[in-house]
Structures are given as structure tokens and as C-alpha cells.
Design an enzyme around this catalytic site. Structure first.
Site, PDB file in Angstrom:
ATOM      1  N   GLN A   1      -5.197  -2.046   9.270  1.00  0.00           N
ATOM      2  CA  GLN A   1      -4.913  -3.340   8.638  1.00  0.00           C
ATOM      3  C   GLN A   1      -5.498  -4.491   9.463  1.00  0.00           C
ATOM      4  O   GLN A   1      -5.180  -4.638  10.638  1.00  0.00           O
ATOM      5  CB  GLN A   1      -3.389  -3.510   8.463  1.00  0.00           C
ATOM      6  CG  GLN A   1      -2.999  -4.747   7.692  1.00  0.00           C
ATOM      7  CD  GLN A   1      -3.501  -4.736   6.250  1.00  0.00           C
ATOM      8  OE1 GLN A   1      -3.367  -3.760   5.540  1.00  0.00           O
ATOM      9  NE2 GLN A   1      -4.101  -5.835   5.816  1.00  0.00           N
TER      10      GLN A   1
ATOM     11  N   LYS B   1       0.841  -1.205   0.000  1.00  0.00           N
ATOM     12  CA  LYS B   1       0.000   0.000   0.000  1.00  0.00           C
ATOM     13  C   LYS B   1       0.876   1.255   0.000  1.00  0.00           C
ATOM     14  O   LYS B   1       0.594   2.226  -0.698  1.00  0.00           O
ATOM     15  CB  LYS B   1      -0.960  -0.032   1.209  1.00  0.00           C
ATOM     16  CG  LYS B   1      -2.067  -1.062   1.013  1.00  0.00           C
ATOM     17  CD  LYS B   1      -2.838  -1.420   2.268  1.00  0.00           C
ATOM     18  CE  LYS B   1      -3.753  -2.613   1.958  1.00  0.00           C
ATOM     19  NZ  LYS B   1      -4.492  -3.110   3.121  1.00  0.00           N
TER      20      LYS B   1
ATOM     21  N   ASP C   1     -11.637   1.790   3.251  1.00  0.00           N
ATOM     22  CA  ASP C   1     -11.960   0.367   3.087  1.00  0.00           C
ATOM     23  C   ASP C   1     -13.464   0.186   2.861  1.00  0.00           C
ATOM     24  O   ASP C   1     -13.907  -0.881   2.446  1.00  0.00           O
ATOM     25  CB  ASP C   1     -11.559  -0.424   4.343  1.00  0.00           C
ATOM     26  CG  ASP C   1     -10.202  -1.098   4.202  1.00  0.00           C
ATOM     27  OD1 ASP C   1      -9.778  -1.321   3.051  1.00  0.00           O
ATOM     28  OD2 ASP C   1      -9.584  -1.401   5.243  1.00  0.00           O
TER      29      ASP C   1
END
Ligand code: NAD
Length: 282
Positions: free
Chosen positions: A96, A52, A119
Site C-alpha cells: 500500500q 481491499k 498493481d
């Protein structure tokens, strides 16, 4: 023999497009910034976070890593998230997953400001997806839609079968396909006669997490097969859910693992970060 869907190439095209949008934002004095929180030292999480960060560098997005101890409590993590929510220079926040056991994942997802929820796991964003309101969309399923579009593969009127009903992949995937007028079936671990269902699929999407799960006898001749699975085989090699060698002979299009859906997830995260930055300045 199926045509290979090159996720790496499509992800590259998406990232180049994101880079242009970042430049435009920078001309207006806005530098999109993604904050990534990583807790503990799980090697898979570390790899994902590094990927990322690399994608941020490639697109001109500023990345901010917040690395926390594996003993971090829910309260401590909530404090970090609240600070990032209030920080005007941060446009996207990602925590995460998976989180260590002591942390209440639902509380964490609910605490991230919906405008910064790149997300798209927050209930508000899930609700908007359900309503079909254009918004931040979950990265992996939206990446699958971009892949299908890129190769000019129509969804409307097609029988779409998803194997897997997780909140991260299966359920949002169903919503996105439905929005595009696909006829959607979601199969799962309790589905009876899975083969009969997958055998009807014009578009078959597997998100199970088991190597070798989808065999050629489960696939209709000429189907489009999208493999979301990321697994390790017995030799420790990265693989998907689909028995690629045998299914490739029957499908019309197929995604490989690696190099299929995986790179798209990261590219769509970049797209979401730019979208979030734009939303916050509108
Ligand atoms: P999950 O474990 O939450 O869900 C797995 C799903 O598979 C469940 O809904 C379950 O009902 C279904 N399932 C299990 N056994 C089954 C069976 N025998 N028959 C039918 N269905 C069965 O997993 P997830 O988070 O959705 O991830 C699935 C896979 O996708 C994993 O390999 C994961 O690593 C991968 N993944 C990849 C990306 C990417 O960027 N490519 C992103 C997210 C997840």
C-alpha cells in the site's frame, strides 16, 4: 443532463464475474490469495486496505495482511517481499502506497515478482503495457476502460484528454486508450492553455487531485467526463476533481465521486489477483 456512470454497479458486476472465476480455480484446488502489506498507521491507507480485504471476502479470494511498523526499513520490507515472492500459496502482492519516507519506493516496486505484481507497477509490466502485450494491467486505468465499455461508449477515433501524467494513473491511462485507438493527449501542470485542450475532448479524464479543478467552461458539450480524483473538500467531504453540479449539465456521461472510478480500482485488483493466479498455474 448527463447520464451518471454507476461505478459501484459496474464494480459489483466485475466482482461477481471474479467470484465465478475463483470458484472455477477452487475446483482445480487453487485458492487465489492476495497479500497486502501496510506500513504505519495512515488512516487513508487503512481505509483502502480494509476495502481491499472486504472485496477479497466478497469474491472468495483469500487475503493476507502484513502490517508493519512505521519505522520499517527498505531492507526489512525487501525481506518480507522476498518471502511472499517464494510463497507458492500467495498469487498477488500489493504494497500500500505511499510508503514512509525512509523506504526506497523504486526498490520495493522492482522487488515484487512481476507475476505477482497485481498493481502492475513493476518495470516489466509497465513495458508490456507499452508494447500492448496482454498482461496484468494497472487497476485504476483499466477500471476506466471497463466503465467506458460497460456503457457502450466507443474509444476508437475519439479525442481523449487526460489531465495528469502520474505513473499510477495518467501515463498508463494514455497507453490503454491508445491501444483502443483513441487519439490521446496528456495534459499536466506545465500545459499551456489547458482549457483549449480539454475543450476538444470527447472523453475527458481528470487525475489531478484538486477539488473543483475541472469547471464547465473546460468541457465540450456532450463530452464523457471521468473523474479519477479522490479529494476532501473544505468541509472534509469526499469529492473528485470535477465541479460535478455544473459539468453534469454539459456532459453526456459523468462519473460521480464517490461511486465512480474508486470502486472500479478495487474490483480490478480482484480481477488481477485471479489473473495472476491463473498465470502462475499455466
Ligand atoms: P499525482 O499527484 O501523482 O499527479 C497529479 C497530476 O496532476 C500530475 O501529473 C500533475 O502534472 C497534474 N497537475 C497538477 N496540477 C495541475 C494543473 N494545474 N494543471 C494540469 N495538470 C496538473 O496524482 P495521482 O497519483 O495520479 O492521483 C491523482 C488523483 O487521483 C488524486 O486525487 C488521487 O487520490 C486520485 N486517485 C484515485 C484513484 C482511484 O481509485 N479513483 C487511484 C489513484 C489515484
Amino acid at each position: 443532463m448527463a447520464q451518471i456512470i454507476d461505478g459501484k454497479a459496474v464494480a459489483q458486476a466485475v466482482k461477481e464475474n471474479v467470484a465465478r472465476k475463483v470458484e472455477q480455480l477452487q475446483e482445480r484446488g487453487i485458492r487465489p490469495c492476495l497479500a497486502v502489506i501496510i506500513i504505519g498507521d495512515d488512516p487513508a491507507s487503512r481505509t483502502y486496505v480494509n476495502n481491499k480485504k472486504k472485496a477479497c471476502e466478497a469474491t472468495g479470494i483469500l487475503s493476507k495482511e502484513i502490517s508493519l511498523d512505521k519505522e520499517t526499513t527498505t531492507e526489512q520490507l525487501l525481506n518480507v517481499i522476498n518471502e511472499l515472492n517464494d510463497d507458492m500459496s500467495v498469487h498477488g502482492i500489493l504494497c500500500q502506497l505511499p510508503l514512509p519516507k525512509q523506504i526506497d519506493e523504486n526498490k520495493i516496486i522492482a522487488a515484487i515478482s512481476p507475476e505477482k505484481d497485481v498493481d502492475a507497477f513493476h518495470a516489466l509490466n509497465v513495458g508490456r503495457l507499452f508494447q500492448g502485450v496482454q498482461n496484468l494491467q494497472p487497476c485504476t486505468p483499466s477500471g476506466v476502460i471497463v466503465l467506458l465499455d460497460y456503457y457502450g461508449l466507443p474509444i476508437e477515433g475519439k479525442n481523449c484528454v487526460i489531465i495528469g501524467r502520474s505513473n499510477i494513473v495518467g501515463k498508463p491511462m494514455a497507453m490503454l486508450l491508445l491501444q483502443r485507438n483513441g487519439t490521446v493527449t496528456v495534459a499536466h501542470s506545465k500545459t499551456a492553455d489547458l482549457k483549449a485542450i480539454t475543450g476538444m475532448a470527447d472523453i475527458l479524464i481528470s487525475a489531478v487531485g484538486k477539488p473543483g479543478f475541472v469547471t464547465a467552461d473546460m468541457v465540450k458539450e456532450g463530452a464523457i467526463v471521468i473523474d479519477v480524483g479522490i479529494n476532501r473538500d473544505e468541509q472534509g467531504k469526499l469529492c473528485g476533481d470535477v465541479c460535478f453540479d455544473e459539468v453534469e449539465k454539459k456532459a453526456s456521461f459523468i462519473t460521480p465521486v464517490p461511486g465512480g472510478v474508486g470502486p472500479m480500482t478495487v474490483a480490478m485488483l480482484m480481477e488481477n489477483t485471479v489473473r495472476a493466479a491463473r498465470l502462475q498455474y499455466q
